[in-house]
Motif scaffolding. Structure first.
Motif, PDB file in Angstrom:
ATOM      1  N   VAL A  60       0.866  -1.180   0.000  1.00  0.00           N
ATOM      2  CA  VAL A  60       0.000   0.000   0.000  1.00  0.00           C
ATOM      3  C   VAL A  60       0.904   1.231   0.000  1.00  0.00           C
ATOM      4  N   HIS A  61       0.720   2.105  -0.990  1.00  0.00           N
ATOM      5  CA  HIS A  61       1.567   3.294  -1.131  1.00  0.00           C
ATOM      6  C   HIS A  61       0.797   4.513  -0.625  1.00  0.00           C
ATOM      7  N   VAL A  62       1.203   5.010   0.544  1.00  0.00           N
ATOM      8  CA  VAL A  62       0.586   6.210   1.125  1.00  0.00           C
ATOM      9  C   VAL A  62       1.554   7.365   0.882  1.00  0.00           C
ATOM     10  N   TRP A  63       1.136   8.326   0.075  1.00  0.00           N
ATOM     11  CA  TRP A  63       2.031   9.403  -0.397  1.00  0.00           C
ATOM     12  C   TRP A  63       1.463  10.761  -0.039  1.00  0.00           C
ATOM     13  N   GLN A  64       2.346  11.708   0.229  1.00  0.00           N
ATOM     14  CA  GLN A  64       1.941  13.107   0.372  1.00  0.00           C
ATOM     15  C   GLN A  64       2.933  13.981  -0.389  1.00  0.00           C
ATOM     16  N   GLU A  65       2.496  15.171  -0.741  1.00  0.00           N
ATOM     17  CA  GLU A  65       3.332  16.100  -1.490  1.00  0.00           C
ATOM     18  C   GLU A  65       4.566  16.488  -0.696  1.00  0.00           C
ATOM     19  N   ASP A  66       5.677  16.662  -1.400  1.00  0.00           N
ATOM     20  CA  ASP A  66       6.937  17.046  -0.769  1.00  0.00           C
ATOM     21  C   ASP A  66       6.865  18.485  -0.285  1.00  0.00           C
ATOM     22  N   ASN A  67       6.923  18.648   1.022  1.00  0.00           N
ATOM     23  CA  ASN A  67       6.906  19.980   1.625  1.00  0.00           C
ATOM     24  C   ASN A  67       7.875  20.023   2.799  1.00  0.00           C
ATOM     25  N   GLY A  68       9.106  19.513   2.550  1.00  0.00           N
ATOM     26  CA  GLY A  68      10.075  19.418   3.628  1.00  0.00           C
ATOM     27  C   GLY A  68       9.870  18.144   4.429  1.00  0.00           C
ATOM     28  N   PHE A  69      10.622  18.010   5.504  1.00  0.00           N
ATOM     29  CA  PHE A  69      10.588  16.801   6.323  1.00  0.00           C
ATOM     30  C   PHE A  69       9.294  16.760   7.126  1.00  0.00           C
ATOM     31  N   GLN A  70       8.360  15.907   6.670  1.00  0.00           N
ATOM     32  CA  GLN A  70       7.068  15.750   7.348  1.00  0.00           C
ATOM     33  C   GLN A  70       6.792  14.270   7.615  1.00  0.00           C
ATOM     34  N   LYS A  71       7.811  13.586   8.104  1.00  0.00           N
ATOM     35  CA  LYS A  71       7.692  12.152   8.349  1.00  0.00           C
ATOM     36  C   LYS A  71       6.571  11.837   9.334  1.00  0.00           C
ATOM     37  N   THR A  72       6.421  12.660  10.367  1.00  0.00           N
ATOM     38  CA  THR A  72       5.386  12.384  11.361  1.00  0.00           C
ATOM     39  C   THR A  72       3.995  12.414  10.736  1.00  0.00           C
ATOM     40  N   MET A  73       3.780  13.323   9.805  1.00  0.00           N
ATOM     41  CA  MET A  73       2.474  13.442   9.169  1.00  0.00           C
ATOM     42  C   MET A  73       2.163  12.224   8.299  1.00  0.00           C
ATOM     43  N   ILE A  74       3.141  11.778   7.513  1.00  0.00           N
ATOM     44  CA  ILE A  74       2.876  10.639   6.638  1.00  0.00           C
ATOM     45  C   ILE A  74       2.753   9.347   7.437  1.00  0.00           C
ATOM     46  N   LEU A  75       3.458   9.235   8.550  1.00  0.00           N
ATOM     47  CA  LEU A  75       3.302   8.054   9.392  1.00  0.00           C
ATOM     48  C   LEU A  75       1.903   7.993   9.996  1.00  0.00           C
ATOM     49  N   ASN A  76       1.363   9.132  10.359  1.00  0.00           N
ATOM     50  CA  ASN A  76      -0.011   9.148  10.871  1.00  0.00           C
ATOM     51  C   ASN A  76      -1.003   8.691   9.806  1.00  0.00           C
ATOM     52  N   LYS A  77      -0.780   9.116   8.566  1.00  0.00           N
ATOM     53  CA  LYS A  77      -1.656   8.671   7.473  1.00  0.00           C
ATOM     54  C   LYS A  77      -1.526   7.166   7.255  1.00  0.00           C
ATOM     55  N   ALA A  78      -0.313   6.650   7.411  1.00  0.00           N
ATOM     56  CA  ALA A  78      -0.094   5.214   7.242  1.00  0.00           C
ATOM     57  C   ALA A  78      -0.774   4.426   8.358  1.00  0.00           C
ATOM     58  N   ASN A 182      12.503   0.209  14.249  1.00  0.00           N
ATOM     59  CA  ASN A 182      12.270  -1.151  14.734  1.00  0.00           C
ATOM     60  C   ASN A 182      11.425  -1.086  16.002  1.00  0.00           C
ATOM     61  N   ALA A 183      10.129  -0.972  15.833  1.00  0.00           N
ATOM     62  CA  ALA A 183       9.215  -0.888  16.975  1.00  0.00           C
ATOM     63  C   ALA A 183       7.846  -1.393  16.537  1.00  0.00           C
ATOM     64  N   SER A 184       7.026  -1.771  17.506  1.00  0.00           N
ATOM     65  CA  SER A 184       5.681  -2.215  17.160  1.00  0.00           C
ATOM     66  C   SER A 184       4.734  -2.003  18.321  1.00  0.00           C
ATOM     67  N   ALA A 185       3.436  -1.905  17.981  1.00  0.00           N
ATOM     68  CA  ALA A 185       2.404  -1.658  18.992  1.00  0.00           C
ATOM     69  C   ALA A 185       1.049  -1.977  18.396  1.00  0.00           C
ATOM     70  N   TYR A 186       0.074  -2.073  19.276  1.00  0.00           N
ATOM     71  CA  TYR A 186      -1.302  -2.212  18.802  1.00  0.00           C
ATOM     72  C   TYR A 186      -1.792  -0.880  18.241  1.00  0.00           C
ATOM     73  N   LYS A 187      -2.515  -0.960  17.139  1.00  0.00           N
ATOM     74  CA  LYS A 187      -3.016   0.247  16.477  1.00  0.00           C
ATOM     75  C   LYS A 187      -3.858   1.088  17.433  1.00  0.00           C
ATOM     76  N   LYS A 188      -4.671   0.431  18.258  1.00  0.00           N
ATOM     77  CA  LYS A 188      -5.539   1.156  19.183  1.00  0.00           C
ATOM     78  C   LYS A 188      -4.731   2.052  20.121  1.00  0.00           C
ATOM     79  N   ASP A 189      -3.602   1.551  20.624  1.00  0.00           N
ATOM     80  CA  ASP A 189      -2.787   2.351  21.533  1.00  0.00           C
ATOM     81  C   ASP A 189      -2.220   3.583  20.837  1.00  0.00           C
ATOM     82  N   LEU A 190      -1.819   3.434  19.577  1.00  0.00           N
ATOM     83  CA  LEU A 190      -1.274   4.564  18.822  1.00  0.00           C
ATOM     84  C   LEU A 190      -2.350   5.604  18.531  1.00  0.00           C
ATOM     85  N   ILE A 191      -3.549   5.146  18.245  1.00  0.00           N
ATOM     86  CA  ILE A 191      -4.649   6.086  18.013  1.00  0.00           C
ATOM     87  C   ILE A 191      -5.038   6.790  19.308  1.00  0.00           C
TER      88      ILE A 191
END
Length: 269
Positions: A60-78, A182-191
């Protein structure tokens, strides 16, 4: 599916391809791969379309427009795109050993998140790794790595197994923090903690998420000698002192005020 593997990337097709090959030969097959793409050009999309035809796991390719370093934003979308209730995070420059997904799944536990590390390679060794080396797992063999430019380096993280890996996980002084490679968690906890803080750019943004999970009441398990991945070398042109200071200030506020849910995360309500 048992898991969703979320990996971040940005215009690094050669490394990303090697990482996806690593996930294609996992002993556990029941997972999806979600590419959290922070604005890469068309070459990444072309690569993923080809690989989707070559491997058995859905991509699954989740993409956003390049607007500088916005890794946190794209990870939330993922996170929101993930179909599984258990999420494994890594980066598009970390090749997983064949038991990587199975190890995360075998250690998962309600009320915890898992914390692993990586084994860093020099550029010469990173370049030398081929698809065959990944399929055959040569790139996790210390002798092969030294033949291909590794040099003198402690290799216990690659050679420990069974009881010794459990012992080293237990006695290592390294804190079991949230490490985005290298980390993992339940989706519910992250939300529940509203994902990553999108005010943060490079430098501690992963750790801040982990600190809010701790504030929520979760504990962490150390699996750095069990869940193994090798880190391919690259430049880091996005590091600057001002960003580090800003991020450190946010982390200090999170710790001092026991923040659980960031106001600038998956939801901005």
């Amino acid at each position: 599916m048992k898991a969703s593997v979320i990996m971040s990337t940005y215009n690094a097709e050669a490394w990303l391809e090697k990482v996806i090959w690593g996930f294609s030969v996992q002993t556990e097959k029941d997972f999806e791969i979600i590419i959290a793409d922070d604005g890469s050009g068309p070459a990444t999309k072309t690569l993923l379309e080809r690989l989707a035809q070559e491997i058995s796991m859905p991509i699954v390719h989740v993409w956003q427009e390049d607007n500088g370093f916005q890794k946190t934003m794209i990870l939330n979308k993922a996170i929101m795109a993930a179909q599984s209730d258990y999420l494994i995070f890594t980066d598009g420059d970390c090749i997983p050993r064949a038991d990587f997904v199975a190890t995360h799944l075998s250690h998962r536990q309600a009320g915890y998140f898992l914390s692993g590390g990586y084994f860093k390679l020099p550029m010469q060794t990173s370049d030398a790794i081929t698809r065959e080396d990944i399929v055959n797992q040569n790139c996790f063999d210390v002798h092969w790595l030294k033949q291909n430019g590794l040099g003198a380096k402690k290799t216990g993280k690659l050679t420990a197994n069974g009881f010794m890996a459990k012992l080293l996980n237990f006695i290592t002084p390294t804190k079991a923090s949230w490490n985005g490679h290298n980390a993992s968690a339940y989706k519910k906890d992250l939300i529940d903690v509203n994902g990553f803080n999108t005010q943060m750019q490079y430098g501690g943004e992963d750790r801040e998420l982990g600190e809010r999970l701790f504030n929520k009441g979760l504990k962490s398990k150390q699996i750095r000698y069990s869940a193994i991945c090798i880190h391919l070398d690259h430049a880091r042109g996005y590091v600057d002192d001002a960003t580090w200071k800003k991020n450190n200030d946010i982390r200090e506020y999170t710790r001092k005020n026991k923040v659980v849910r960031t106001l600038t995360g998956i939801s901005t309500d």
